[in-house]
Design a protein around this motif. Structure first.
Motif, mmCIF file in Angstrom:
data_model
loop_
_atom_site.group_PDB
_atom_site.id
_atom_site.type_symbol
_atom_site.label_atom_id
_atom_site.label_comp_id
_atom_site.label_asym_id
_atom_site.label_seq_id
_atom_site.Cartn_x
_atom_site.Cartn_y
_atom_site.Cartn_z
ATOM 1 N N ASP A 138 -55.764 71.402 -32.138
ATOM 2 C CA ASP A 138 -56.288 70.055 -31.963
ATOM 3 C C ASP A 138 -55.636 69.113 -32.945
ATOM 4 O O ASP A 138 -54.994 69.531 -33.898
ATOM 5 C CB ASP A 138 -57.811 70.006 -32.063
ATOM 6 C CG ASP A 138 -58.362 70.268 -33.451
ATOM 7 O OD1 ASP A 138 -57.593 70.331 -34.429
ATOM 8 O OD2 ASP A 138 -59.579 70.397 -33.588
ATOM 9 N N CYS A 139 -55.767 67.858 -32.677
ATOM 10 C CA CYS A 139 -55.297 66.795 -33.540
ATOM 11 C C CYS A 139 -56.487 65.890 -33.782
ATOM 12 O O CYS A 139 -56.976 65.247 -32.839
ATOM 13 C CB CYS A 139 -54.146 66.037 -32.861
ATOM 14 S SG CYS A 139 -53.503 64.683 -33.842
ATOM 15 N N HIS A 141 -58.600 62.758 -34.901
ATOM 16 C CA HIS A 141 -58.363 61.325 -35.028
ATOM 17 C C HIS A 141 -59.294 60.691 -36.060
ATOM 18 O O HIS A 141 -59.114 59.539 -36.414
ATOM 19 C CB HIS A 141 -58.540 60.641 -33.670
ATOM 20 C CG HIS A 141 -57.555 61.168 -32.678
ATOM 21 N ND1 HIS A 141 -56.227 60.834 -32.683
ATOM 22 C CD2 HIS A 141 -57.713 62.048 -31.652
ATOM 23 C CE1 HIS A 141 -55.602 61.459 -31.709
ATOM 24 N NE2 HIS A 141 -56.486 62.218 -31.075
#
Length: 142
Positions: A138-139, A141
């Motif tokens: 995942d990234c 935010h």
């Protein structure tokens, strides 16, 4: 135990506290919880399932159906936010919820259902027919 879809009244009947077993959720402002519920409830590609025991929500899991261009415009199911209240774990509630959502994914025409999980719960999902295929990433935010 009854397994069914989430109702607005469940927001004050153990649902958010059950999600605390996964990540803090019971501190969500009531008006925001209602807003999120209503948005998800209008989405035909989203199923929030709950397990109810003794009139209280003690388990939850979400199915999202993704419409794809690949696989002849097929659909893929994504299971998210699987949680069982801390005092109810080990009683088969998670297993019943996952089977319920797998059935709903099949009924929606999904050719596969995927999920991401931590290594320590791999055996639980493997017993339900899931196999490790890829690495989840995942990234964040925020």
């Amino acid at each position: 135990m009854a397994v069914r879809t989430l109702r607005e009244a469940d927001l004050s009947n153990g649902f958010l506290e059950t999600l605390d077993a996964l990540r803090p959720a019971s501190d969500l402002a009531p008006e925001r919880a209602v807003e999120v519920f209503r948005r998800l409830d209008r989405n035909p590609d989203c199923v929030v399932a709950v397990a109810e025991v003794g009139g209280r929500v003690v388990g939850a899991a979400t199915l999202l159906v993704e419409h794809k261009f690949i696989n002849q415009g097929g659909r893929a199911g994504h299971i998210e936010d699987v949680a069982v209240a801390a005092d109810q774990q080990g009683r088969g509630i998670g297993q019943v919820l996952i089977r319920y959502l797998l059935q709903r994914a099949a009924e929606a025409g999904c050719y596969k259902t995927i999920l991401d999980c931590a290594d320590d719960v791999l055996p639980f999902y493997e017993r339900l027919g899931f196999r490790r295929r890829t690495n989840g990433m995942d990234c964040r935010h925020r």
